[in-house]
Scaffold this active site. Structure first.
Site, PDB file in Angstrom:
ATOM      1  CG  ASP A   1      -1.796  -1.225   1.291  1.00  0.00           C
ATOM      2  OD1 ASP A   1      -2.301  -1.649   0.249  1.00  0.00           O
ATOM      3  OD2 ASP A   1      -1.929  -1.783   2.396  1.00  0.00           O
TER       4      ASP A   1
ATOM      5  CE  LYS B   1       3.218  -2.253  -4.517  1.00  0.00           C
ATOM      6  NZ  LYS B   1       2.810  -2.062  -3.131  1.00  0.00           N
TER       7      LYS B   1
ATOM      8  N   GLY C   1      -4.233  -4.127  -4.209  1.00  0.00           N
ATOM      9  CA  GLY C   1      -5.203  -3.099  -4.580  1.00  0.00           C
ATOM     10  C   GLY C   1      -4.451  -1.844  -4.952  1.00  0.00           C
ATOM     11  CG  HIS C   2      -1.636  -1.605  -7.515  1.00  0.00           C
ATOM     12  ND1 HIS C   2      -0.857  -2.261  -8.430  1.00  0.00           N
ATOM     13  CD2 HIS C   2      -1.138  -1.921  -6.302  1.00  0.00           C
ATOM     14  CE1 HIS C   2       0.070  -2.954  -7.788  1.00  0.00           C
ATOM     15  NE2 HIS C   2      -0.077  -2.767  -6.500  1.00  0.00           N
TER      16      HIS C   2
ATOM     17  CD  GLN D   1       0.544  -8.762  -2.462  1.00  0.00           C
ATOM     18  OE1 GLN D   1       1.309  -9.406  -3.131  1.00  0.00           O
ATOM     19  NE2 GLN D   1      -0.727  -8.623  -2.800  1.00  0.00           N
TER      20      GLN D   1
HETATM   21  P1  IMP Z   1      -2.897 -12.764   1.640  1.00  0.00           P
HETATM   22  O1  IMP Z   1      -1.996 -12.129   0.634  1.00  0.00           O
HETATM   23  O2  IMP Z   1      -4.358 -12.578   1.326  1.00  0.00           O
HETATM   24  O3  IMP Z   1      -2.538 -14.198   1.882  1.00  0.00           O
HETATM   25  O4  IMP Z   1      -2.667 -12.002   3.038  1.00  0.00           O
HETATM   26  C1  IMP Z   1      -1.432 -12.131   3.765  1.00  0.00           C
HETATM   27  C2  IMP Z   1      -1.034 -10.808   4.418  1.00  0.00           C
HETATM   28  O5  IMP Z   1      -0.675  -9.887   3.387  1.00  0.00           O
HETATM   29  C3  IMP Z   1      -2.150 -10.123   5.209  1.00  0.00           C
HETATM   30  O6  IMP Z   1      -1.572  -9.451   6.299  1.00  0.00           O
HETATM   31  C4  IMP Z   1      -2.717  -9.111   4.223  1.00  0.00           C
HETATM   32  O7  IMP Z   1      -3.324  -8.021   4.866  1.00  0.00           O
HETATM   33  C5  IMP Z   1      -1.435  -8.693   3.512  1.00  0.00           C
HETATM   34  N1  IMP Z   1      -1.675  -8.182   2.151  1.00  0.00           N
HETATM   35  C6  IMP Z   1      -1.983  -8.885   1.039  1.00  0.00           C
HETATM   36  N2  IMP Z   1      -2.093  -8.074  -0.016  1.00  0.00           N
HETATM   37  C7  IMP Z   1      -1.832  -6.822   0.419  1.00  0.00           C
HETATM   38  C8  IMP Z   1      -1.745  -5.551  -0.232  1.00  0.00           C
HETATM   39  O8  IMP Z   1      -1.927  -5.397  -1.440  1.00  0.00           O
HETATM   40  N3  IMP Z   1      -1.446  -4.491   0.584  1.00  0.00           N
HETATM   41  C9  IMP Z   1      -1.196  -4.637   1.893  1.00  0.00           C
HETATM   42  N4  IMP Z   1      -1.254  -5.800   2.545  1.00  0.00           N
HETATM   43  C10 IMP Z   1      -1.560  -6.885   1.807  1.00  0.00           C
END
Ligand code: IMP
Length: 434
Positions: A13, A16, A40-41, A224
């Site tokens: 977040d 990017k 989520g961009h 991420q």
């Molecule tokens: P998962 O990717 O759904 O398996 O989640 C694993 C961890 O990554 C959790 O703490 C999510 O909140 C975090 N996470 C996954 N995608 C994002 C992102 O795009 N931004 C911030 N945190 C993320």
């Protein structure tokens, strides 16, 4: 001709989406290398706001080709919905997108498996996005996953699908979960979706390498952030893919020798969503102020983000594992009006200073951040597009971040719009962007 990687230097977040969207005009191809629709961009173009979860934000530039690489996991329904949303907004998605035939496919039972593991009483929940990302990667590494090429091949799909479906039904039974998944219906709906996706699926490793050989420029987009990387993040509170720079090669099939630069994106402060250690988290009113001013609520799940102060030791670590050439500092404007800005400059564990990121959570949880405070700037920085026009205190703040991280800050973002961005004249970043 530089091929660059742009990736998150913190816990995701970092902004990017806006940066990749902005830089895309300098590139012919933008390639996503890992993650799935957990990302989520958010990109603001004039009065239009786009939230892209799977498709690289380069797609918003007509003519720029976008690639979803083999390292990405794809939920076909999420992909088609996103393509439709863009088509409705007048974007020529089908003329621009290429999807790897080696990318793995997410099925509804992956979400079920995630619910089981996140809900277990004997396990600390990771706080995932519940999109089935982790279980899909588990099947990939377990060598039983289904790839795009398999989905498109009726001769192999049924057999692979039945095996995987049975595997998940057994899991559901073992954990006493009511298995209401309609395996037959899901199979048919995936076959129908496959036909809609088929025309844009290809060997993207070849496409990317051929493009580079033809002198085209590729921008690799990480999802991420490094601290969520499966190897280098705060394991197990991480996502299941290689978000760090190395993932750009394994997730696309482009060799390291073809990458010319690596740009890290960091907020002027720091946030995290989900569970896990967070040394510089601010639980008080200042953290809340950042959350409100920065609109720090997840763009995928809507969850409030945990907020805190810029963490220099963390950034030194992510700079080390990624080899950042330059940093992009986003959301500087969110700190406008903060009288005194804290920066975590060192970690103390059990009274002793640490100079590296501890690999264990038990130690991460014990970190006492050592702060230095810098005077804030009273005037707004929103909309400022020249570095020289930034308030002196803001420039001092940026210089302090450079000193404490050892990385040049080549770009500063002062608002969500493309225009609210400063690329510093004479910086390494300016040269790399060419
Ligand atoms: P998962 O990717 O759904 O398996 O989640 C694993 C961890 O990554 C959790 O703490 C999510 O909140 C975090 N996470 C996954 N995608 C994002 C992102 O795009 N931004 C911030 N945190 C993320």
């Amino acid at each position: 001709m530089s091929n660059l990687i742009v990736l998150g230097a913190q816990w995701g977040d970092e902004g990017k989406g806006k940066i990749v969207d902005l830089f895309s005009e300098n590139f012919d191809v933008v390639a996503r290398y890992q993650g799935g629709h957990n990302a989520g961009h958010t990109v603001q173009v004039g009065d239009k706001k786009f939230v892209l979860k799977l498709i690289p934000s380069g797609v918003l530039h007509p003519g720029v080709q976008v690639v979803i690489g083999n390292g990405v996991v794809i939920d076909p329904l999420a992909l088609l919905e996103e393509m439709e949303m863009l088509e409705k907004a007048g974007v020529d998605v089908r003329g621009q997108i290429h999807i790897s035939n080696r990318a793995h496919v997410i099925f509804p039972f992956h979400r079920m498996v995630e619910k089981v593991s996140e809900g277990r009483e004997d396990r600390t929940a990771i706080g995932t996005t519940s999109r089935g990302i982790g279980p899909c990667y588990e099947d990939k590494i377990g060598r039983r996953g289904i790839r795009m090429a398999d989905l498109l091949n009726p001769a192999v799909f049924d057999k692979l699908y039945d095996f995987l479906g049975e595997d998940k039904a057994t899991t559901a039974k073992a954990f006493g979960i009511a298995n209401d998944l309609k395996i037959e219906e899901i199979r048919e709906s995936y076959k129908q979706m496959a036909e809609r996706i088929r025309p844009v699926v290809c060997d993207t490793a070849k496409l990317l390498n051929d493009s580079i050989a033809a002198g085209k420029r590729v921008l690799f987009e990480g999802a991420q952030g490094t601290m969520l990387d499966i190897d280098f993040g705060t394991y197990p509170f991480v996502t299941s893919s290689s978000a760090a720079a190395g993932g750009a090669c394994t997730g696309t099939g482009v060799p390291p020798t073809k990458i010319d630069g690596i740009l890290g994106v960091s907020k002027a402060y720091i946030t995290r969503v989900g569970a896990g250690p967070f040394p510089s988290e601010d639980f008080g009113p200042e953290g809340e102020r950042i959350r409100q001013a920065g609109r720090e609520f997840g763009s995928v799940t809507g969850r409030p983000r945990r907020c805190g102060w810029f963490d220099a030791p963390l950034l030194r670590y992510t700079a080390m594992v990624n080899g950042f050439d330059s940093l992009i500092v986003t959301k500087l404007d969110v700190l406008d009006g903060v009288p005194s800005i804290k920066v975590c400059t060192a970690y103390k564990v059990n009274g002793e200073l640490m100079d590296t990121m501890p690999p264990e959570n038990a130690l991460m949880e014990k970190i006492e951040p050592v702060y230095e405070e810098l005077p804030g700037w009273p005037q707004p920085t929103v909309n400022i597009t020249s570095y020289d026009e930034l308030p002196q205190q803001a420039k001092d703040y940026i210089a302090f971040l450079e000193e404490k991280t050892g990385v040049e800050v080549g770009c500063v973002s002062t608002g969500p719009e493309r225009t609210q961005t400063i690329v510093r004249a004479g910086s390494k970043m300016e040269k790399l962007l060419g």
